[in-house]
Write a protein that holds these residues in place. Structure first.
Motif, PDB file in Angstrom:
ATOM      1  N   MET A 105       3.897  -3.584  -0.613  1.00  0.00           N
ATOM      2  CA  MET A 105       3.271  -3.593  -1.054  1.00  0.00           C
ATOM      3  C   MET A 105       2.335  -3.481  -1.611  1.00  0.00           C
ATOM      4  O   MET A 105       1.079  -3.443  -1.529  1.00  0.00           O
ATOM      5  CB  MET A 105       3.856  -1.358  -1.177  1.00  0.00           C
ATOM      6  N   PRO A 106       2.221  -4.239  -2.783  1.00  0.00           N
ATOM      7  CA  PRO A 106       1.169  -4.895  -3.484  1.00  0.00           C
ATOM      8  C   PRO A 106       0.339  -5.695  -2.524  1.00  0.00           C
ATOM      9  O   PRO A 106      -0.880  -6.042  -2.660  1.00  0.00           O
ATOM     10  CB  PRO A 106       2.064  -5.935  -3.925  1.00  0.00           C
ATOM     11  N   ALA A 107       0.867  -6.414  -1.346  1.00  0.00           N
ATOM     12  CA  ALA A 107       0.170  -6.930  -0.194  1.00  0.00           C
ATOM     13  C   ALA A 107      -0.440  -5.936   0.435  1.00  0.00           C
ATOM     14  O   ALA A 107      -1.895  -6.867   1.252  1.00  0.00           O
ATOM     15  CB  ALA A 107       1.359  -7.872   0.248  1.00  0.00           C
ATOM     16  N   LEU A 108       0.192  -5.076   1.088  1.00  0.00           N
ATOM     17  CA  LEU A 108      -1.338  -4.676   1.863  1.00  0.00           C
ATOM     18  C   LEU A 108      -1.691  -4.180   0.497  1.00  0.00           C
ATOM     19  O   LEU A 108      -3.245  -3.672   1.285  1.00  0.00           O
ATOM     20  CB  LEU A 108      -0.096  -3.440   2.552  1.00  0.00           C
ATOM     21  N   VAL A 109      -1.618  -3.729  -0.253  1.00  0.00           N
ATOM     22  CA  VAL A 109      -3.271  -2.717  -0.991  1.00  0.00           C
ATOM     23  C   VAL A 109      -3.946  -4.143  -1.385  1.00  0.00           C
ATOM     24  O   VAL A 109      -5.394  -3.837  -1.003  1.00  0.00           O
ATOM     25  CB  VAL A 109      -2.119  -2.416  -2.335  1.00  0.00           C
ATOM     26  N   GLU A 110      -3.925  -5.158  -1.390  1.00  0.00           N
ATOM     27  CA  GLU A 110      -4.555  -6.533  -1.370  1.00  0.00           C
ATOM     28  C   GLU A 110      -5.210  -6.467  -0.137  1.00  0.00           C
ATOM     29  O   GLU A 110      -6.336  -6.940  -0.001  1.00  0.00           O
ATOM     30  CB  GLU A 110      -3.665  -7.382  -1.914  1.00  0.00           C
TER      31      GLU A 110
END
Length: 519
Positions: A95-100
């Motif tokens: 999820m952090p990778a997708l948010v970034e």
């Protein structure tokens, strides 16, 4: 003038955590002054107010009213608040990778503020104006905790490594959150799998699903029973409170009627399992496909000699039997515009690339030519006999050889005609592709296959009905597609193209499927 509409649910919309924490009285007045409504502001998403009134909970379009009172939000500098809770496997990396990735693609600077590994916030700032647009708050714990936060009105999205349980689904519906198994309430974000692993110097490289279940139930306790050294087996497993741990129960132990051994060492994170197993030549672990690290993956096999190896392609097609879809669950509440844009982004090709780089299996459809599927046709020849004739094999080869297989497959829940969770997501994915015209002027063939339990003629008939059911589901979901520009056909070959051995529930489940072939 009617400027509000009743919200059909009682506990709606959590996207404004600040408003929720300090709900205050407001008065909303229509712009012509003819209608006035007072109540407690429960939330504001930048476009709609949610107010508790004497008439119940109402949702009002902010463009049609003026707000007065201490609870009125700042319309000029509105900051969206989104709360995400659940699986540590998803929350730590995916999820952090997708948010970034979303921020980079949409002109936001993303800054991460971490309170701890489990609690952190992403700040999304508009790079043109310099204004803060959104706070996305993460609580990274377990799937169970994610659903608990949702039911407590403390999360807008749940990250889950398993399907929602019946009691959770019922409580969410009673709380006015809708049916969380519906098409718009749940989605498969990415794909993962449960993979048995050993140390690199362990000689055991293959195990049957039944033996694996018996190992984790404590019934097989020595490596010699698996062709290894005369040494006790040390068990490592995901904690049963985690989504991966519950997926182990759902996918591996429950079908065998077994329970996890009390001797197993449990871990909260999959990476911990991999590191523990890699350092112990007599250990076995069950890890996430994305978290194998330095350990050695073990191939699943059966008495008939067929093997099933966890790979990006076999997980995407669900040919590997221990797949573990990664879900986002979304209650029936309106997210702020930034949240809706993020969800739309997660379905696009840019997000699929991010998912792949993060080490997980994406859902972008791929075409697999026949030349890359030789082992499958070898299995078909090996399984031929009185039930599957040479003529049927020749018909299958003649039909499929000019085509390519799409990595979108459809499977059914055990003992049911209902598609499983990953397949329900695949229906929506294929329907969107048809609506976008991705397969215009082409022929899609829905091909049904079965296990070998029963007469071959009956199996082919069942497989054909399943293929027709999938085609019907896809065409219904593709509401805006011009289906005159694409050919959607069905066929079935029953038990003629087995993926796994039929001597176990896992093997039969792998063999019962509907594939999509393309020309």
């Amino acid at each position: 003038m009617q400027f509000w509409r009743a919200a059909g649910f009682a506990a709606l919309f959590v996207s404004s955590v600040a408003c929720r924490a300090a709900a205050q009285d407001v008065t909303l007045t229509s712009r012509d002054g003819s209608v006035e409504l007072s109540g407690t502001l429960l939330g504001f998403d930048g476009e709609f107010y949610r107010v508790e009134t004497e008439y119940g909970e109402l949702t009002l379009d902010g463009s049609g009213v003026l707000c007065d009172g201490p609870g009125c939000p700042d319309l000029q500098d509105f900051v969206a608040e989104i709360a995400v809770s659940g699986s540590a496997t998803m929350g730590a990396v995916l999820m952090p990778a997708l948010v970034e990735g979303f921020g980079l693609r949409n002109g936001y600077r993303t800054d991460r503020e971490a309170e701890s590994d489990a609690y952190f916030t992403y700040l999304l700032t508009d790079e043109e104006t310099g204004k803060l647009a959104a706070r996305i708050r993460f609580r990274v714990t377990t799937t169970d905790e994610g659903f608990a936060d949702l039911l407590a009105n403390e999360a807008d999205m749940v990250m889950a490594l398993r399907e929602i349980r019946t009691d959770e689904r019922n409580r969410a519906r009673e709380a006015g959150m809708g049916d969380l198994t519906g098409a718009n309430r749940s989605r498969v974000l990415a794909l993962d799998a449960i993979v048995p692993i050993v140390a690199p110097n362990n000689p055991v490289r293959a195990i049957s699903a039944q033996d694996l279940a018996e190992v984790y139930a404590g019934r097989i306790a020595n490596w010699s029973a698996l062709g290894g050294p005369d040494a006790p087996i040390t068990l490592h497993a995901p904690d049963p409170g985690t989504g991966l741990g519950q997926a182990v129960g759902d996918r591996l132990l429950d079908p065998a009627g077994l329970e996890m051994s009390a001797e197993a060492t449990v871990h909260m994170r999959g990476a911990e399992i991999s590191r523990a197993v890699a350092d112990d030549p007599f250990a076995i672990g069950l890890a996430s496909y994305a978290e194998i690290e330095d350990a050695q993956a073990v191939v699943l096999t059966g008495s008939c000699g067929r093997t099933l190896r966890a790979s990006r392609r076999s997980i995407k097609t669900e040919d590997y039997p221990l797949t573990a879809p990664m879900f986002l669950y979304l209650p029936a509440r309106r997210l702020p515009k930034v949240g809706r844009e993020f969800l739309a982004y997660t379905r696009g090709l840019a997000a699929q690339n991010v998912i792949r780089r993060a080490g997980f299996v994406d859902q972008a459809p791929e075409e697999v030519p026949v030349d890359d599927q030789g082992d499958r046709f070898v299995n078909a020849i090996a399984a031929a006999g009185a039930e599957v004739t040479l003529g049927e094999l020749q018909r299958m080869v003649a039909t499929l050889s000019p085509m390519a297989r799409l990595t979108i497959s459809f499977r059914f829940e055990a003992g049911s005609i209902r598609l499983d969770a990953q397949s329900r997501s695949n229906v929506q994915q294929l329907a969107r592709a048809l609506e976008q015209g991705q397969y215009d002027t082409r022929r899609l063939l829905f091909v049904g296959f079965s296990d070998g339990d029963g007469a071959s003629g009956a199996n082919r008939d069942i497989a054909l009905r399943r293929a027709e059911a999938v085609r019907r589901a896809v065409t219904i979901a593709a509401e805006t597609a011009n289906l005159e520009r694409v050919t959607l056909d069905v066929d079935a070959f029953g038990e003629a193209l087995p993926m796994a051995c039929d001597d176990s529930a896992w093997g039969r489940q792998a063999n019962r499927r509907v594939e999509v072939w393309l020309r």
